[in-house]
Design a protein around this motif. Structure first.
Motif, PDB file in Angstrom:
ATOM      1  N   ILE A   1       0.808  -1.288   0.290  1.00  0.00           N
ATOM      2  CA  ILE A   1       0.141   0.013   0.069  1.00  0.00           C
ATOM      3  C   ILE A   1       0.959   1.189  -0.076  1.00  0.00           C
ATOM      4  CG2 ILE A   1      -1.566   1.332   1.719  1.00  0.00           C
ATOM      5  CD1 ILE A   1      -2.750  -1.336   2.306  1.00  0.00           C
ATOM      6  N   ALA A   2       1.900   1.214   0.832  1.00  0.00           N
ATOM      7  CA  ALA A   2       2.900   2.342   0.765  1.00  0.00           C
ATOM      8  C   ALA A   2       3.423   2.579  -0.494  1.00  0.00           C
ATOM      9  CB  ALA A   2       3.863   2.250   1.895  1.00  0.00           C
ATOM     10  N   MET A   3       3.743   1.733  -1.061  1.00  0.00           N
ATOM     11  CA  MET A   3       4.557   1.894  -2.254  1.00  0.00           C
ATOM     12  C   MET A   3       3.564   2.396  -3.541  1.00  0.00           C
ATOM     13  SD  MET A   3       7.431  -1.251  -2.648  1.00  0.00           S
ATOM     14  CE  MET A   3       8.409  -0.407  -3.475  1.00  0.00           C
ATOM     15  N   ILE A   4       2.199   1.674  -3.538  1.00  0.00           N
ATOM     16  CA  ILE A   4       1.583   2.196  -4.561  1.00  0.00           C
ATOM     17  C   ILE A   4       0.834   3.628  -4.474  1.00  0.00           C
ATOM     18  CG2 ILE A   4      -0.491   1.265  -3.569  1.00  0.00           C
ATOM     19  CD1 ILE A   4       0.392   1.584  -7.391  1.00  0.00           C
ATOM     20  N   VAL A   5       0.967   4.102  -3.106  1.00  0.00           N
ATOM     21  CA  VAL A   5       0.339   5.416  -2.709  1.00  0.00           C
ATOM     22  C   VAL A   5       1.656   6.217  -2.982  1.00  0.00           C
ATOM     23  CG1 VAL A   5       0.055   7.053  -0.888  1.00  0.00           C
ATOM     24  CG2 VAL A   5      -1.071   4.789  -0.818  1.00  0.00           C
ATOM     25  N   VAL A   6       2.852   6.084  -2.997  1.00  0.00           N
ATOM     26  CA  VAL A   6       3.735   6.961  -3.400  1.00  0.00           C
ATOM     27  C   VAL A   6       3.615   7.044  -4.949  1.00  0.00           C
ATOM     28  CG1 VAL A   6       6.391   6.990  -3.677  1.00  0.00           C
ATOM     29  CG2 VAL A   6       5.495   6.601  -1.576  1.00  0.00           C
ATOM     30  N   ALA A   7       3.645   5.893  -5.619  1.00  0.00           N
ATOM     31  CA  ALA A   7       3.509   5.772  -7.198  1.00  0.00           C
ATOM     32  C   ALA A   7       2.222   6.743  -7.622  1.00  0.00           C
ATOM     33  CB  ALA A   7       3.333   4.467  -7.779  1.00  0.00           C
ATOM     34  N   THR A   8       1.247   6.662  -6.808  1.00  0.00           N
ATOM     35  CA  THR A   8      -0.062   7.471  -7.299  1.00  0.00           C
ATOM     36  C   THR A   8       0.182   9.056  -7.007  1.00  0.00           C
ATOM     37  OG1 THR A   8      -1.517   5.503  -6.717  1.00  0.00           O
ATOM     38  CG2 THR A   8      -2.515   7.637  -7.041  1.00  0.00           C
ATOM     39  N   VAL A   9       0.768   9.193  -5.940  1.00  0.00           N
ATOM     40  CA  VAL A   9       1.074  10.692  -5.692  1.00  0.00           C
ATOM     41  C   VAL A   9       2.217  11.374  -6.449  1.00  0.00           C
ATOM     42  CG1 VAL A   9       2.194  12.115  -3.886  1.00  0.00           C
ATOM     43  CG2 VAL A   9       0.694  10.591  -3.053  1.00  0.00           C
ATOM     44  N   ILE A  10       2.901  10.527  -7.163  1.00  0.00           N
ATOM     45  CA  ILE A  10       3.881  11.043  -7.927  1.00  0.00           C
ATOM     46  C   ILE A  10       3.475  11.253  -9.118  1.00  0.00           C
ATOM     47  CG2 ILE A  10       5.955  10.517  -9.584  1.00  0.00           C
ATOM     48  CD1 ILE A  10       7.233   8.861  -7.138  1.00  0.00           C
ATOM     49  N   ALA A  11       2.470  10.338  -9.586  1.00  0.00           N
ATOM     50  CA  ALA A  11       1.772  10.550 -11.008  1.00  0.00           C
ATOM     51  C   ALA A  11       0.744  11.480 -11.025  1.00  0.00           C
ATOM     52  CB  ALA A  11       1.036   9.183 -11.403  1.00  0.00           C
ATOM     53  N   ALA A  12       0.363  11.837  -9.714  1.00  0.00           N
ATOM     54  CA  ALA A  12      -0.973  13.109  -9.480  1.00  0.00           C
ATOM     55  C   ALA A  12      -0.122  14.524  -9.603  1.00  0.00           C
ATOM     56  CB  ALA A  12      -1.735  12.997  -8.318  1.00  0.00           C
ATOM     57  N   VAL A  13       0.925  14.156  -8.712  1.00  0.00           N
ATOM     58  CA  VAL A  13       1.572  15.726  -8.443  1.00  0.00           C
ATOM     59  C   VAL A  13       2.326  16.143  -9.744  1.00  0.00           C
ATOM     60  CG1 VAL A  13       3.352  16.907  -7.380  1.00  0.00           C
ATOM     61  CG2 VAL A  13       1.975  15.297  -5.977  1.00  0.00           C
ATOM     62  N   PHE A  14       2.743  15.201 -10.622  1.00  0.00           N
ATOM     63  CA  PHE A  14       3.641  15.634 -11.837  1.00  0.00           C
ATOM     64  C   PHE A  14       2.972  15.291 -13.067  1.00  0.00           C
ATOM     65  CE2 PHE A  14       6.851  15.133  -8.375  1.00  0.00           C
ATOM     66  CZ  PHE A  14       7.524  16.117  -8.490  1.00  0.00           C
ATOM     67  N   TYR A  15       1.535  15.179 -13.245  1.00  0.00           N
ATOM     68  CA  TYR A  15       0.896  14.766 -14.093  1.00  0.00           C
ATOM     69  C   TYR A  15       1.061  15.711 -15.344  1.00  0.00           C
ATOM     70  CZ  TYR A  15      -2.464  18.689 -13.946  1.00  0.00           C
ATOM     71  OH  TYR A  15      -2.908  19.910 -13.837  1.00  0.00           O
ATOM     72  N   ARG A  16       1.574  16.780 -15.364  1.00  0.00           N
ATOM     73  CA  ARG A  16       1.708  17.440 -16.399  1.00  0.00           C
ATOM     74  C   ARG A  16       2.908  17.151 -17.286  1.00  0.00           C
ATOM     75  NH1 ARG A  16      -1.063  22.127 -16.880  1.00  0.00           N
ATOM     76  NH2 ARG A  16      -2.250  22.841 -15.028  1.00  0.00           N
ATOM     77  N   GLY A  17       3.488  15.973 -16.525  1.00  0.00           N
ATOM     78  CA  GLY A  17       4.917  15.480 -17.219  1.00  0.00           C
ATOM     79  C   GLY A  17       4.398  14.569 -18.304  1.00  0.00           C
ATOM     80  N   PHE A  18       3.149  13.860 -18.416  1.00  0.00           N
ATOM     81  CA  PHE A  18       2.600  13.274 -19.436  1.00  0.00           C
ATOM     82  C   PHE A  18       2.044  13.831 -20.344  1.00  0.00           C
ATOM     83  CE2 PHE A  18       2.799  10.507 -15.728  1.00  0.00           C
ATOM     84  CZ  PHE A  18       3.428   9.359 -16.087  1.00  0.00           C
ATOM     85  N   PRO A  19       2.038  13.323 -21.644  1.00  0.00           N
ATOM     86  CA  PRO A  19       1.498  14.141 -22.829  1.00  0.00           C
ATOM     87  C   PRO A  19      -0.055  13.895 -22.937  1.00  0.00           C
ATOM     88  CG  PRO A  19       2.425  11.949 -23.502  1.00  0.00           C
ATOM     89  CD  PRO A  19       2.891  12.131 -22.111  1.00  0.00           C
ATOM     90  N   ASP A  20      -0.822  14.844 -23.415  1.00  0.00           N
ATOM     91  CA  ASP A  20      -2.198  14.723 -23.850  1.00  0.00           C
ATOM     92  C   ASP A  20      -2.358  13.818 -24.952  1.00  0.00           C
ATOM     93  OD1 ASP A  20      -5.009  15.163 -23.988  1.00  0.00           O
ATOM     94  OD2 ASP A  20      -4.868  17.004 -23.256  1.00  0.00           O
TER      95      ASP A  20
END
Length: 402
Positions: free
Chosen positions: A364-383
């Protein structure tokens, strides 16, 4: 499902998917096969674990390097040489009684020589289908790879424990050679030439999407490894319950991946899909000893697994030059390997301290970290809602399809 029917009718798609799955099938067998064989040979799980660790280190180190080599010397020469070395190393481990230090060295060689089939096929995809089919193809790829992780461990465990661990390793070598040959000599592999990258080695990590996908993949796959360790600790390696729960995880991933193939990907797609994985993983804590509940919880987690992986793969493809794609996927694979090792190790210590619940908490701790990174830096992914996932063209040299 219309997008998948269209893919099935596209010349070469079914063949290259089947070939790459066969070539990659040994990756789902080799860890358990070597673990059982070396333990039988040395009567030491510590020795077996050391050989496996050496192989994992070799894979992690070699991934980006051998993937980049394909742009310098071509896919067929690189894959052919590495497949032969890999199969030879596994065969020697199987048929020759050797001291542990030599087995460790052979494990390292096998890891270093693991053919980068995954990087190769994901580099080929953009040249195999038209641009609007690419997102669905990445989803299909992420979904069908679950076959490897369901069937391969069952097969190698049966062969190693019920027949012979030597036979199990020889089967791995034969499948590596046969599957590798099928993939290497597929027409699509010969038609696509990766331009030699002019950028310095590792420079592709400066691309935000590649760096994000590598970091997220490390935590994401680490979470999966941790929860799988917890399931095995709870019900035993050979328990029917373990197989049921882990099969539900894979089935959820297969269903989620196939169901999401036609959904346009936006910058927040990775974070959204990881939220599903986080939810399902968190549900494991409600009834930690109930296999039916755990199967349901991990089925839910699985529904987000392949779609999240597909979003990261498509985003990576759209963010790099074609000459950089193989190396980019090499780094991503290395991140996932490191994540799996860290997740398994952390879960092991947690299981020793608090039982299977500790492994679930690590997951749970690891997947939460992954999700937080993806959410905080979501602009790093293309549309990708209004564009395809094709790589950017190389200005110096365009890929050639002959």
């Amino acid at each position: 499902m219309s997008s998948y029917r269209e893919l099935a009718r596209t010349p070469g798609v079914a063949r290259i998917i089947a070939a790459q799955l066969t070539a990659r099938f040994p990756s789902g067998m080799v860890s358990l096969g070597i673990l059982i064989h070396v333990e039988h040979l040395t009567h030491s799980y510590g020795a077996a674990g050391t050989v496996l660790a050496a192989m994992s280190i070799g894979q992690a180190v070699a991934g980006p390097i051998t993937s980049r080599w394909m742009g310098r010397w071509g896919m067929r020469p690189v894959l052919s040489l590495l497949t032969l070395i890999y199969a030879a190393a596994i065969t020697v481990v199987a048929v020759v009684a050797l001291p542990v230090p030599v087995l460790v060295a052979l494990g390292l060689i096998a890891g270093l020589a693991t053919p980068p089939v995954q990087s190769a096929v994901r580099t080929i995809y953009p040249k195999l289908v038209n641009s609007r089919q690419l997102t669905a193809l990445y989803s299909l790829d992420a979904s069908l790879q679950e076959i490897i992780w369901v069937v391969a461990p069952v097969l190698v465990t049966f062969l190693a424990l019920q027949v012979s661990s030597v036979l199990a390793l020889l089967v791995i070598a034969v499948v590596a050679l046969a599957g590798g040959a099928w993939f290497i000599f597929s027409p699509e592999v010969g038609r696509v030439r990766i331009p030699r990258s002019r950028a310095a080695f590792g420079r592709v990590l400066r691309k935000p999407t590649v760096l994000l996908t590598t970091a997220i993949g490390l935590m994401f796959i680490g979470s999966a490894a941790a929860v799988e360790a917890g399931i095995v600790a709870a019900f035993g390696e050979g328990g029917v319950e373990s197989g049921l729960v882990l099969a539900a995880y894979a089935l959820g991933s297969l269903a989620g991946g196939l169901g999401s193939g036609g959904i346009p990907m936006r910058p927040s797609s990775t974070a959204r899909r990881l939220c599903i994985v986080t939810l399902g993983t968190a549900l494991t804590l409600i009834m930690v000893d109930n296999p039916w509940w755990l199967a349901l919880a991990l089925f839910i987690a699985g529904v987000g697994f392949a779609p999240a992986l597909a979003a990261m793969l498509a985003g990576t493809s759209a963010s790099v030059k074609f000459s950089e794609t193989a190396e980019a996927y090499g780094w991503i694979n290395t991140g996932q390997l490191i994540g799996a090792a860290l997740g398994s190790m952390a879960a092991g210590f947690a299981i020793d301290g608090t039982g299977p619940t500790g492994a679930y908490l690590v997951s749970i701790a690891m997947i939460v970290v992954a999700t937080v990174i993806a959410a905080v830096f979501y602009r790093g992914f293309p549309d990708l809602r209004h564009r395809d996932a094709s790589p950017m063209p190389d200005t110096e040299q365009l890929p050639v399809i002959a």
